[in-house]
Scaffold this motif. Structure first.
Motif, PDB file in Angstrom:
ATOM      1  N   VAL A 103      44.901  35.251  32.100  1.00 21.05           N
ATOM      2  CA  VAL A 103      46.074  36.131  32.199  1.00 21.05           C
ATOM      3  C   VAL A 103      45.640  37.549  32.535  1.00 21.05           C
ATOM      4  CG1 VAL A 103      47.402  34.718  30.594  1.00 21.05           C
ATOM      5  CG2 VAL A 103      46.132  36.683  29.729  1.00 21.05           C
ATOM      6  N   SER A 104      44.364  37.851  32.287  1.00 16.96           N
ATOM      7  CA  SER A 104      43.847  39.168  32.668  1.00 16.96           C
ATOM      8  C   SER A 104      43.870  39.335  34.182  1.00 16.96           C
ATOM      9  CB  SER A 104      42.418  39.342  32.153  1.00 16.96           C
ATOM     10  OG  SER A 104      41.559  38.340  32.690  1.00 16.96           O
ATOM     11  N   GLY A 107      46.919  41.078  35.063  1.00 18.44           N
ATOM     12  CA  GLY A 107      46.799  42.454  34.584  1.00 18.44           C
ATOM     13  C   GLY A 107      45.963  43.299  35.516  1.00 18.44           C
ATOM     14  N   VAL A 108      44.797  42.765  35.904  1.00 16.15           N
ATOM     15  CA  VAL A 108      43.918  43.490  36.827  1.00 16.15           C
ATOM     16  C   VAL A 108      44.624  43.723  38.160  1.00 16.15           C
ATOM     17  CG1 VAL A 108      41.773  43.357  38.147  1.00 16.15           C
ATOM     18  CG2 VAL A 108      41.810  42.632  35.758  1.00 16.15           C
ATOM     19  N   GLN A 109      45.368  42.712  38.607  1.00 19.61           N
ATOM     20  CA  GLN A 109      46.061  42.820  39.888  1.00 19.61           C
ATOM     21  C   GLN A 109      47.107  43.933  39.870  1.00 19.61           C
ATOM     22  OE1 GLN A 109      47.984  39.216  41.082  1.00 19.61           O
ATOM     23  NE2 GLN A 109      48.977  40.141  42.846  1.00 19.61           N
ATOM     24  N   PHE A 110      47.935  43.963  38.818  1.00 17.33           N
ATOM     25  CA  PHE A 110      48.977  44.982  38.752  1.00 17.33           C
ATOM     26  C   PHE A 110      48.395  46.381  38.560  1.00 17.33           C
ATOM     27  CE2 PHE A 110      52.289  41.836  38.613  1.00 17.33           C
ATOM     28  CZ  PHE A 110      53.414  42.535  39.034  1.00 17.33           C
ATOM     29  N   VAL A 111      47.362  46.492  37.732  1.00 15.10           N
ATOM     30  CA  VAL A 111      46.737  47.797  37.524  1.00 15.10           C
ATOM     31  C   VAL A 111      46.107  48.287  38.828  1.00 15.10           C
ATOM     32  CG1 VAL A 111      44.854  49.012  36.366  1.00 15.10           C
ATOM     33  CG2 VAL A 111      46.342  47.510  35.059  1.00 15.10           C
ATOM     34  N   SER A 112      45.428  47.388  39.557  1.00 20.52           N
ATOM     35  CA  SER A 112      44.811  47.767  40.830  1.00 20.52           C
ATOM     36  C   SER A 112      45.866  48.258  41.818  1.00 20.52           C
ATOM     37  CB  SER A 112      44.058  46.574  41.435  1.00 20.52           C
ATOM     38  OG  SER A 112      43.023  46.154  40.579  1.00 20.52           O
ATOM     39  N   PHE A 113      46.987  47.531  41.866  1.00 27.18           N
ATOM     40  CA  PHE A 113      48.053  47.900  42.792  1.00 27.18           C
ATOM     41  C   PHE A 113      48.665  49.244  42.423  1.00 27.18           C
ATOM     42  CE2 PHE A 113      52.498  47.986  44.106  1.00 27.18           C
ATOM     43  CZ  PHE A 113      52.387  47.703  45.457  1.00 27.18           C
ATOM     44  N   THR A 148      38.561  37.860  42.489  1.00 24.74           N
ATOM     45  CA  THR A 148      37.098  37.839  42.422  1.00 24.74           C
ATOM     46  C   THR A 148      36.609  38.136  41.003  1.00 24.74           C
ATOM     47  OG1 THR A 148      36.954  38.565  44.729  1.00 24.74           O
ATOM     48  CG2 THR A 148      34.983  38.821  43.374  1.00 24.74           C
ATOM     49  N   ALA A 149      37.258  39.093  40.333  1.00 21.05           N
ATOM     50  CA  ALA A 149      36.829  39.477  38.983  1.00 21.05           C
ATOM     51  C   ALA A 149      37.015  38.348  37.977  1.00 21.05           C
ATOM     52  CB  ALA A 149      37.599  40.716  38.532  1.00 21.05           C
ATOM     53  N   GLY A 204      33.503  28.550  46.040  1.00 20.25           N
ATOM     54  CA  GLY A 204      34.850  28.579  46.601  1.00 20.25           C
ATOM     55  C   GLY A 204      35.544  29.919  46.469  1.00 20.25           C
ATOM     56  N   CYS A 205      34.809  30.952  46.057  1.00 23.81           N
ATOM     57  CA  CYS A 205      35.427  32.262  45.823  1.00 23.81           C
ATOM     58  C   CYS A 205      36.010  32.862  47.098  1.00 23.81           C
ATOM     59  CB  CYS A 205      34.395  33.206  45.204  1.00 23.81           C
ATOM     60  SG  CYS A 205      35.038  34.843  44.811  1.00 23.81           S
ATOM     61  N   ILE A 206      35.263  32.787  48.203  1.00 26.48           N
ATOM     62  CA  ILE A 206      35.721  33.410  49.457  1.00 26.48           C
ATOM     63  C   ILE A 206      36.977  32.735  50.007  1.00 26.48           C
ATOM     64  CG2 ILE A 206      35.116  33.873  51.861  1.00 26.48           C
ATOM     65  CD1 ILE A 206      32.251  34.369  50.922  1.00 26.48           C
TER      66      ILE A 206
END
Length: 231
Positions: A103-104, A107-113, A148-149, A204-206
């Protein structure tokens, strides 16, 4: 008062990084509790080689450990019934621990945006990014950073959710019955690190980043559009 903090009764409050992170994580945790069984079934149905099993029944039975190979799931309903019957109801929540940790990701996505958007505003360039292209770029970048994180957690979740017995193709092109069962998150992490090294957590990250970026870009364009309409 509250109205002053929000800039007036008719204006929406501007949330800080921690508020954005907490809200996204809370929404993500609720979603995991509801959808984990669906994700588990999806993962297992994606990994099974139904046609290969049907075409090579005799060959598989003759392989080591192939005599008692489990038949593939016929449908989503059949998968749910089989999992509950063979492994118990709690098996539908395999991988829930790393999923809750994931779920982080939101969180990381919204904070980055939000931080990217705030940075553009501070630089006086937000007016140039009011078109959809600007939001598309910020949405895609924030999703790729978050993906990625948190990708090692996605790998661990997928490994825990896969069926403990499967038919796979070897490097020589032969069929082999593989039994793979992890004792939990710690056991999964230890075995991936021991057998595959740190790179095993990013397999498979890329292609995953390329897959999620467009959908995230569109999502954030719609998000900003709706927020502008509401404010």
């Amino acid at each position: 008062d509250d109205d002053d903090d929000c800039g007036g009764a008719n204006e929406h409050c501007s949330l800080g990084p921690m508020e954005n992170f907490s809200a996204a994580c809370a929404a993500g945790a609720a979603m995991v509790l509801v959808t984990n069984p669906v994700w588990l079934i999806k993962t297992r149905m994606q990994l099974q080689m139904k046609r290969t099993l049907e075409r090579n029944k005799d060959c598989i039975r003759g392989a080591k450990g192939g005599a008692d190979v489990k038949p593939p799931y016929r449908s989503m309903a059949d998968a749910a019934r089989t999992i509950v019957r063979e492994e118990g109801p709690l098996a539908l929540y395999k991988g829930a621990v790393p999923a809750l940790m994931l779920v982080s990701h939101g969180g990381v996505q919204f904070v980055s945006f939000e931080e990217d958007e705030a940075g553009q505003e501070r630089n006086g360039t937000m007016e140039k990014l009011q078109d959809s292209l600007g939001y598309l770029a910020m949405g895609a970048v924030s999703k790729m950073i978050a993906s990625t994180a948190t990708y090692p957690l996605q790998v661990i979740k997928a490994r825990l959710q896969q069926r403990n017995q499967s038919v796979e193709l070897t490097e020589a092109g032969d069929l082999a019955v593989v039994r793979r069962e992890y004792g939990g998150v710690a056991d999964c992490v230890a075995r991936i690190f021991r057998n595959e090294g740190p790179v095993g957590f990013f397999k498979g990250c890329i292609p995953n980043a390329v897959r999620v970026a467009p959908s995230a870009a569109i999502t954030f364009v719609m998000y900003e559009t709706v927020m502008d309409m509401l404010s």
